[in-house]
Design a protein around this motif. Structure first.
Motif, PDB file in Angstrom:
ATOM      1  N   TYR A  25       0.713  -0.934  -0.097  1.00  0.00           N
ATOM      2  CA  TYR A  25      -0.118   0.020  -0.220  1.00  0.00           C
ATOM      3  C   TYR A  25       0.944   1.236   0.089  1.00  0.00           C
ATOM      4  CZ  TYR A  25      -3.809  -3.190   1.243  1.00  0.00           C
ATOM      5  OH  TYR A  25      -4.613  -4.067   1.377  1.00  0.00           O
ATOM      6  N   PRO A  26       0.306   2.430  -0.799  1.00  0.00           N
ATOM      7  CA  PRO A  26       1.293   3.579  -0.572  1.00  0.00           C
ATOM      8  C   PRO A  26       0.981   4.050   0.944  1.00  0.00           C
ATOM      9  CG  PRO A  26      -1.021   3.827  -1.671  1.00  0.00           C
ATOM     10  CD  PRO A  26      -0.969   2.457  -1.253  1.00  0.00           C
ATOM     11  N   ASP A  27       1.776   4.884   1.028  1.00  0.00           N
ATOM     12  CA  ASP A  27       1.572   5.739   2.527  1.00  0.00           C
ATOM     13  C   ASP A  27       0.584   6.814   2.556  1.00  0.00           C
ATOM     14  OD1 ASP A  27       2.613   7.989   1.347  1.00  0.00           O
ATOM     15  OD2 ASP A  27       4.317   8.199   2.550  1.00  0.00           O
ATOM     16  N   GLN A  28       0.067   7.102   3.617  1.00  0.00           N
ATOM     17  CA  GLN A  28      -1.298   8.033   3.709  1.00  0.00           C
ATOM     18  C   GLN A  28      -1.155   9.189   2.915  1.00  0.00           C
ATOM     19  OE1 GLN A  28      -1.341   8.183   8.108  1.00  0.00           O
ATOM     20  NE2 GLN A  28      -3.287   7.779   7.932  1.00  0.00           N
ATOM     21  N   GLN A  29       0.014   9.921   3.011  1.00  0.00           N
ATOM     22  CA  GLN A  29       0.015  11.135   2.174  1.00  0.00           C
ATOM     23  C   GLN A  29      -0.125  10.913   0.740  1.00  0.00           C
ATOM     24  OE1 GLN A  29       3.830  13.058   3.393  1.00  0.00           O
ATOM     25  NE2 GLN A  29       2.550  14.745   4.326  1.00  0.00           N
ATOM     26  N   SER A  30       0.706   9.855   0.315  1.00  0.00           N
ATOM     27  CA  SER A  30       0.512   9.792  -1.197  1.00  0.00           C
ATOM     28  C   SER A  30      -0.672   9.143  -1.702  1.00  0.00           C
ATOM     29  CB  SER A  30       1.538   8.627  -1.634  1.00  0.00           C
ATOM     30  OG  SER A  30       2.904   8.969  -1.101  1.00  0.00           O
ATOM     31  N   GLU A  31      -1.290   8.439  -0.815  1.00  0.00           N
ATOM     32  CA  GLU A  31      -2.578   8.099  -1.165  1.00  0.00           C
ATOM     33  C   GLU A  31      -3.539   9.233  -1.248  1.00  0.00           C
ATOM     34  OE1 GLU A  31      -4.149   4.912   1.514  1.00  0.00           O
ATOM     35  OE2 GLU A  31      -5.786   4.322  -0.146  1.00  0.00           O
ATOM     36  N   ARG A  32      -3.528  10.153  -0.252  1.00  0.00           N
ATOM     37  CA  ARG A  32      -4.372  11.217  -0.237  1.00  0.00           C
ATOM     38  C   ARG A  32      -4.150  12.111  -1.548  1.00  0.00           C
ATOM     39  NH1 ARG A  32      -6.616  14.554  -1.406  1.00  0.00           N
ATOM     40  NH2 ARG A  32      -7.835  16.383  -0.397  1.00  0.00           N
ATOM     41  N   ARG A  33      -2.872  12.185  -2.020  1.00  0.00           N
ATOM     42  CA  ARG A  33      -2.803  12.969  -3.104  1.00  0.00           C
ATOM     43  C   ARG A  33      -3.283  12.455  -4.258  1.00  0.00           C
ATOM     44  NH1 ARG A  33       3.528  13.403  -4.902  1.00  0.00           N
ATOM     45  NH2 ARG A  33       2.419  13.707  -6.972  1.00  0.00           N
ATOM     46  N   LEU A  34      -3.139  11.004  -4.580  1.00  0.00           N
ATOM     47  CA  LEU A  34      -3.705  10.167  -5.503  1.00  0.00           C
ATOM     48  C   LEU A  34      -5.247  10.364  -5.800  1.00  0.00           C
ATOM     49  CD1 LEU A  34      -2.148   6.590  -5.565  1.00  0.00           C
ATOM     50  CD2 LEU A  34      -4.798   6.859  -5.830  1.00  0.00           C
ATOM     51  N   TYR A  35      -6.152  10.649  -4.737  1.00  0.00           N
ATOM     52  CA  TYR A  35      -7.436  10.917  -5.047  1.00  0.00           C
ATOM     53  C   TYR A  35      -7.796  12.465  -5.358  1.00  0.00           C
ATOM     54  CZ  TYR A  35      -7.707   6.929  -2.137  1.00  0.00           C
ATOM     55  OH  TYR A  35      -7.607   5.508  -1.581  1.00  0.00           O
ATOM     56  N   GLY A  36      -6.583  13.364  -5.438  1.00  0.00           N
ATOM     57  CA  GLY A  36      -6.978  14.574  -5.902  1.00  0.00           C
ATOM     58  C   GLY A  36      -7.092  14.769  -7.315  1.00  0.00           C
ATOM     59  N   SER A  37      -7.983  15.818  -7.571  1.00  0.00           N
ATOM     60  CA  SER A  37      -8.150  15.966  -9.184  1.00  0.00           C
ATOM     61  C   SER A  37      -6.988  16.154  -9.948  1.00  0.00           C
ATOM     62  CB  SER A  37      -9.208  16.942  -9.144  1.00  0.00           C
ATOM     63  OG  SER A  37      -8.762  18.247  -8.715  1.00  0.00           O
ATOM     64  N   GLN A  38      -6.080  16.934  -9.325  1.00  0.00           N
ATOM     65  CA  GLN A  38      -4.907  17.098 -10.207  1.00  0.00           C
ATOM     66  C   GLN A  38      -4.121  15.947 -10.698  1.00  0.00           C
ATOM     67  OE1 GLN A  38      -2.033  19.448  -7.951  1.00  0.00           O
ATOM     68  NE2 GLN A  38      -0.698  19.765  -9.711  1.00  0.00           N
ATOM     69  N   TYR A  39      -3.968  14.933  -9.600  1.00  0.00           N
ATOM     70  CA  TYR A  39      -3.300  13.795 -10.027  1.00  0.00           C
ATOM     71  C   TYR A  39      -4.264  12.887 -11.226  1.00  0.00           C
ATOM     72  CZ  TYR A  39      -1.323   9.033  -9.447  1.00  0.00           C
ATOM     73  OH  TYR A  39      -1.006   7.839 -10.017  1.00  0.00           O
ATOM     74  N   LEU A  40      -5.620  13.028 -10.990  1.00  0.00           N
ATOM     75  CA  LEU A  40      -6.467  12.123 -11.610  1.00  0.00           C
ATOM     76  C   LEU A  40      -6.532  12.721 -13.168  1.00  0.00           C
ATOM     77  CD1 LEU A  40      -9.575  11.500  -9.470  1.00  0.00           C
ATOM     78  CD2 LEU A  40      -7.863   9.835 -10.242  1.00  0.00           C
ATOM     79  N   THR A  41      -6.272  13.766 -13.435  1.00  0.00           N
ATOM     80  CA  THR A  41      -6.091  14.203 -14.672  1.00  0.00           C
ATOM     81  C   THR A  41      -4.868  13.719 -15.334  1.00  0.00           C
ATOM     82  OG1 THR A  41      -5.512  16.496 -13.674  1.00  0.00           O
ATOM     83  CG2 THR A  41      -7.635  16.219 -14.887  1.00  0.00           C
TER      84      THR A  41
END
Lengths: 317, 619
Positions: A186-202
């Motif tokens: 699993y990724p760590d908490q911070q990275s996972e949080r980043r993963l759900y952000g719209s910036q990352y998704l695009t």
């Protein structure tokens, strides 16, 4: 062929010379918090070996594989292995061609530069060994003819460690065909949080620009093979391998071939560190992925902790 | 033997393990056999037999390493049990060699690859490990809390075989001793003055009763009084080291003044100990060198001492009765008898013709050949027939001057007579009479040795005899320093190195302490030789690591690579990161790259960088 999926990505070739760090950085933007895993896979690429990924579904195995294929601008094929797949589904098939009145060979998905073999342990041993033989020989033998694979040929196989019903575990001899084995986790908490952000998704939807090329990878491979290892470093390497054979919890230690794999992978790490010589740190980084799937413990448990104990028990100074 | 053979067979043919039940049955059978042959009870014999039998039987189920080690350990115990029987000096060499074999088996077992017995390296390593053990053995010997007496010395637990003179005398019992060259006891005279040989009568059991063949002791209920020295009498003081006899007698010169500790002085001047002498025993004595001893004699004792088998030896009886009538007093009869022995054709012989039936008559009138036993026994009977109370005294006579001590051997065994002389208006006294001296004066003047020498056969070489005597000198030293190292000597040793009296517990603690220090001292050089030697480069790295020694999460453990360490260090001290990076690059290059080998310049450069890093970190 119901369950077979073949994906083909079209590479946009990059000719400019880039550093390995850039390549890793580019992949790292998609696969968050997994820098060491990416580094290890790239090192395995440079060492010319195949990778076995053992992970739960949804942890980014496919993304990782496509990203690496994209960044290197390699041909990418993916096969989803199932228990009813035949060797011909992987290697290709000879079909009678009526106009020319002869059999013509239709290449299978294995004829590519980067092959992602998903859930390898779901395939029957027959299919497994067909693929693994192709990996070992770098060629396909069919109807008395041999068809060479691409000079750059890289297999990344995945296994699901939990769903074991209806799977065929790879025998030890087949596991040995993989240079390294990894688990992303699993990724760590911070990275996972980043993963759900719209910036990352695009950003996630865009394919990675090819920063490197198979030609450059070949060049790197040649360069890595030249990397020097001093006597001291070789002593350390041999000592580590030796210790796996004398450990009370380990039934079968590393073979000399595994030792050579360790050496090759460490060369990859040394190249990544922009050195033309090997250090004990390179070997330490390479030791875990190389021995993880090769060590057979007495109680059948994973050898992960044991590997760390061996590393911690071996003095470098 | 069968078991060992079976073991080899099993080894060669890969026979399956025997069933446990079968093994149990064999073990029980063996136990029953032991009980059948040795009797039931806790004796030394039975314990040792069980140990040895079980060790051999263990071979039947020796399949794994653990079993093999167990057998080897048991072998050590078996070796040890030999000491329960004897603690002789020569035995030590034999046991050392068997310890060597056992240790060698152990080292071969422990050696992973080669399983050869005669590998030179293996033998060397065994020898060195044994040699290593010797100082520890000496230490244990010196410091181990000592029991008052060894447990195996206690007759209540283990019965001892008896040696030396016994408290009966029958024809031929002493002649066996003549052939025995082993030491009986050793005497050290105070001031080193050795009395003349004809004074050296070492008194043992005194025999009163005669049944026509065998002499035996009288049991006493009282003790004899001590005697006082008169001005004209010579007193000698001496220390005796008595070899184990398994009996209760101590030997002293005629006549001892008083009894040593835990010993009774019986009315017939015998020294009788409370417990049997089952180990080397030391005692100090004072004696007055007398040949007569004033002592009242009760009427009951008198009748005992005048008793002889009736209707036997009539020829002697007739002769003695005629002598009695012709003589004015007892002394005249004694002298006449001695003269008779001297002037008739009596010969001193170790191979007299066998006697049977009326032995005294046969000896005195027919065979006329014999040794001290015959002469003493006949003389006493003659005196009794003539109405003079008399008794046989057995013991040792003479001894070999062996440098600082007098060696008395079993072959010095002797028998003589004592007659009780009463004269009118004077107290009665015991007079020592040695009829053998009349026949063979040299026996008393120079000891049995000289006579024996002429009797020795072809194979008893002179050098063999001499070597036996010089060997006894070593044995004497061995006894002095090893076998007789008792509680008091141990305390004396401790006092000599400045430690006062200790009890067993603190002794044990002290021993552990000494053991620990010895181990430390002996291991230190090893550690010094085996310690890791670092190159100049490695030392520099260690110095770098030590700058953050106070932070355990940073401080590099020896399994960590330097790159990892440097990365952590840079993270913790960003201000020093450029220097750290530089140090790392130069270090790695110098250490692992081609061609760079500890150049002085690089090292100087690294030292400089190191000091910069240290300065930056300390900011």
């Amino acid at each position: 062929m119901p369950n077979k999926q073949i994906e083909n990505t079209h590479p946009n070739q990059a000719t400019s010379t880039t550093s390995i760090q850039q390549v890793i950085g580019a992949v790292g933007e998609k696969i968050l918090d997994k820098e060491q895993a990416i580094k290890t896979i790239v090192a395995a690429l440079i060492a010319g070996g195949h990778v076995l990924l053992e992970d739960l579904p949804g942890l980014g195995k496919t993304t990782l594989a496509t990203s690496i294929a994209q960044v290197f601008g390699m041909d990418f094929n993916r096969i989803q292995l199932t228990s009813d797949m035949m060797p011909s589904d992987v290697l290709g098939v000879s079909i009678y061609d009526a106009p020319s009145q002869s059999f013509s060979y239709h290449k299978g998905p294995v004829f590519t530069q980067f092959l992602l073999a998903d859930e390898l342990n779901r395939a029957t041993p027959k299919t497994q060994s067909a693929l693994l033989e192709a990996m070992a020989e770098n060629q396909v033998s069919m109807d008395g003819k041999t068809y060479p694979l691409d000079e750059v040929f890289f297999v990344m196989a995945t296994q699901n460690p939990i769903d074991e019903a209806g799977t065929y575990a790879l025998p030890q001899s087949q596991l040995d065909r993989f240079l390294i084995s990894l688990s992303l986790g699993y990724p760590d908490q911070q990275s996972e949080r980043r993963l759900y952000g719209s910036q990352y998704l695009t950003q996630f939807k865009k394919p990675i620009k090819a920063l490197s090329s198979p030609a450059q990878l070949s060049a790197w491979q040649a360069q890595a093979a030249q990397i020097h290892a001093s006597d001291e470093v070789l002593d350390y390497l041999q000592l580590l391998v030796h210790k796996t054979r004398n450990h009370s919890d380990i039934q079968h230690g590393l073979s000399p071939r595994a030792g050579l794999s360790l050496y090759k992978l460490a060369q990859g790490f040394a190249l990544m560190a922009q050195r033309d010589f090997m250090t004990p740190d390179d070997i330490q980084q390479a030791f875990y992925p190389v021995s993880r799937h090769r060590l057979v413990t007495f109680d059948g448990r994973a050898a992960g902790d044991l590997i760390h104990t061996i590393l911690n028990d071996t003095v470098i100074i | 033997m069968t078991v060992v053979a079976y073991r080899f067979y099993a080894q060669l043919n890969q026979v399956k393990k025997a069933y446990n039940l079968l093994l149990m049955l064999i073990a029980i059978m063996a136990l029953l056999l032991i009980i059948y042959s040795q009797g039931f009870g806790l004796s030394r014999e039975i314990s040792v037999t069980i140990l040895i039998t079980m060790t051999v039987l263990k071979l039947l189920e020796t399949y794994s390493m653990r079993d093999a080690l167990l057998v080897v350990m048991l072998c050590y115990f078996v070796t040890m049990t030999r000491f329960l029987y004897s603690q002789d000096m020569l035995l030590v060499f034999y046991l050392l060699s068997s310890a060597f074999v056992t240790t060698h088996a152990l080292s071969v077992l422990n050696h992973e690859k080669s399983l050869t017995w005669f590998d030179q390296k293996q033998i060397k390593s065994t020898a060195s490990s044994l040699a290593l053990a010797i100082p520890f053995a000496v230490l244990f010997f010196l410091v181990f809390p000592r029991l008052g007496a060894p447990i195996w010395g206690s007759p209540d637990i283990f019965g001892e075989g008896k040696t030396g003179l016994s408290d009966t005398m029958s024809p031929g019992s002493i002649v066996e001793l003549f052939m025995d060259d082993s030491p009986a006891f050793r005497v050290t005279f105070k001031d080193g003055v050795k009395p003349a040989n004809n004074h050296l009568y070492w008194r043992g059991p005194v025999l009163w009763h005669f049944d026509g063949l065998t002499w035996s002791r009288k049991k006493h209920k009282y003790a004899r009084n001590n005697i006082k020295q008169y001005s004209s009498e010579t007193e000698v003081e001496y220390e005796v080291e008595l070899e184990s006899t398994g009996q209760h007698y101590l030997f002293g010169l005629d006549y001892v003044v008083d009894a040593p500790e835990k010993t009774h002085l019986l009315p017939d001047s015998i020294l009788y100990t409370e417990t049997a002498v089952n180990q080397l025993r030391h005692y100090q004595l004072k004696s007055l060198l007398l040949n007569r001893f004033y002592q009242p004699l009760s009427d009951f004792d008198k009748t005992l001492l005048l008793d002889y088998p009736v209707q036997q030896n009539l020829k002697t009886l007739t002769m003695m009765q005629s002598w009695r009538q012709a003589a004015a007093n007892d002394l005249q009869i004694v002298n006449r008898a001695l003269q008779w022995f001297n002037q008739s054709e009596f010969y001193y012989s170790f191979t007299p013709p066998p006697l049977s039936g009326q032995v005294i008559d046969q000896f005195l009138f027919d065979s006329k050949r014999g040794f001290c036993e015959h002469y003493a026994s006949s003389f006493v009977i003659m005196m009794r027939m003539a109405g003079i109370p008399a008794r046989v005294v057995t013991g040792y006579q003479g001894g070999v001057d062996n440098g600082e001590y007098l060696l008395v051997k079993q072959s010095d065994a002797h028998a003589w007579a004592e007659v009780y002389i009463t004269q009118v208006n004077q107290p009665g006294y015991w007079l020592r009479v040695d009829p053998t001296a009349m026949v063979a004066p040299e026996r008393v003047e120079s000891g049995a040795r000289e006579i024996m020498d002429s009797k020795r056969n072809f194979f008893d070489f002179e050098w063999l005899k001499n070597s036996r005597e010089s060997m006894d000198k070593y044995r004497y030293q061995w006894n002095q320093w090893v076998r007789n190292f008792n509680v008091s000597k141990q305390q004396a040793l401790f006092r000599a190195i400045g430690i006062e009296h200790r009890d067993g517990k603190s002794l044990a603690l002290m021993m552990l302490g000494i053991l620990f220090t010895t181990a430390l001292i002996s291991l230190l050089p090893l550690w010094w030789l085996k310690r890791r030697k670092f190159t100049a480069l490695q030392k520099l790295y260690l110095q770098l690591a030590r700058t953050v020694k106070s932070q355990p999460e940073l401080y590099a453990t020896h399994h960590q690579g330097i790159e990892k360490f440097a990365a952590q260090l840079s993270l913790a001290y960003p201000q020093a990161s450029t220097h750290i990076d530089h140090f790392l690059q130069v270090y790695l290059n110098a250490r692992y790259n081609k061609g760079h080998k500890n150049q002085q310049q690089t090292i100087q450069h690294l030292k400089l960088t190191l000091s910069k890093i240290q300065a930056a970190i300390q900011k």
